[in-house]
Design a protein around this motif. Structure first.
Motif, PDB file in Angstrom:
ATOM      1  N   CYS A 102     -38.085 -21.808   9.136  1.00  0.00           N
ATOM      2  CA  CYS A 102     -36.871 -22.638   9.095  1.00  0.00           C
ATOM      3  C   CYS A 102     -35.711 -21.864   9.717  1.00  0.00           C
ATOM      4  O   CYS A 102     -35.412 -20.762   9.280  1.00  0.00           O
ATOM      5  CB  CYS A 102     -36.560 -23.007   7.637  1.00  0.00           C
ATOM      6  N   LEU A 104     -32.628 -22.232   9.365  1.00  0.00           N
ATOM      7  CA  LEU A 104     -31.497 -21.984   8.456  1.00  0.00           C
ATOM      8  C   LEU A 104     -31.863 -20.977   7.359  1.00  0.00           C
ATOM      9  O   LEU A 104     -30.990 -20.378   6.746  1.00  0.00           O
ATOM     10  CB  LEU A 104     -30.987 -23.296   7.852  1.00  0.00           C
ATOM     11  N   CYS A 105     -33.162 -20.782   7.112  1.00  0.00           N
ATOM     12  CA  CYS A 105     -33.598 -19.703   6.211  1.00  0.00           C
ATOM     13  C   CYS A 105     -33.631 -18.381   6.973  1.00  0.00           C
ATOM     14  O   CYS A 105     -33.473 -17.315   6.381  1.00  0.00           O
ATOM     15  CB  CYS A 105     -34.984 -19.995   5.644  1.00  0.00           C
ATOM     16  N   HIS A 118     -33.612 -22.929   0.368  1.00  0.00           N
ATOM     17  CA  HIS A 118     -34.193 -24.002   1.170  1.00  0.00           C
ATOM     18  C   HIS A 118     -34.443 -25.231   0.292  1.00  0.00           C
ATOM     19  O   HIS A 118     -35.411 -25.288  -0.454  1.00  0.00           O
ATOM     20  CB  HIS A 118     -35.510 -23.560   1.827  1.00  0.00           C
ATOM     21  N   HIS A 138     -33.266 -28.602   5.940  1.00  0.00           N
ATOM     22  CA  HIS A 138     -32.713 -27.607   5.005  1.00  0.00           C
ATOM     23  C   HIS A 138     -31.279 -28.065   4.819  1.00  0.00           C
ATOM     24  O   HIS A 138     -30.548 -28.206   5.813  1.00  0.00           O
ATOM     25  CB  HIS A 138     -32.814 -26.203   5.649  1.00  0.00           C
TER      26      HIS A 138
HETATM   27 ZN    ZN Z   1     -34.687 -23.370   5.181  1.00  0.00          ZN
END
Ligand code: ZN
Length: 134
Positions: A3, A5-6, A39, A85
């Motif tokens: 991910c 954004l992670c 998440h 996310h």
């Molecule tokens: Zn994420």
């Protein structure tokens, strides 16, 4: 699947805490994104306390954006179709900006010189930074 954004890269973080981070997005002058650290996929995955915190922060950022950038409108969007996310877009809009009156996710229909200075962006980020923990 990884991910973005992670596992962020090149984020311009204004501030962050255990719950969320607030970033300045380059694409549009003054564009801010709130991203949860954890998440989660949907807004309803937040507990009530987290919901209250994020809604208050949204309102505070919007007020700061109005004060520092004087936009014609603020757009707040939560989509997550491309990146599931939880993240919230806070976008200052100006009449005759490249997408007006459409959303900034639409195709650009014109060129535009934003009436936003570097100093205004600095004032925006300074004021948003001060919201951390409030
Ligand atoms: Zn994420």
């Amino acid at each position: 699947m990884s991910c973005p954004l992670c596992n962020p890269s090149n984020e311009n973080i204004i501030f962050q805490n255990d719950f969320l981070r607030v970033v300045l997005v380059d694409e549009i002058p003054g564009y801010i994104r709130i991203i949860t650290q954890k998440h989660i996929k949907e807004f309803s995955d937040l507990n009530d306390e987290e919901t209250a915190k994020i809604m208050l922060l949204l309102k505070q950022i919007e007020k700061v954006m109005i004060k520092t950038l004087n936009p014609d409108k603020i757009n707040i969007a939560m989509l997550g179709n491309m990146v599931p996310h939880l993240h919230i877009h806070i976008i200052p809009r100006f009449i005759n900006d490249p997408w007006w009156p459409g959303a900034t996710f639409c195709t650009k229909i014109r060129d535009f010189n934003y009436p936003v200075t570097e100093e205004q962006i600095k004032n925006l980020t300074t004021a948003v930074k001060e919201l951390n923990g409030k």
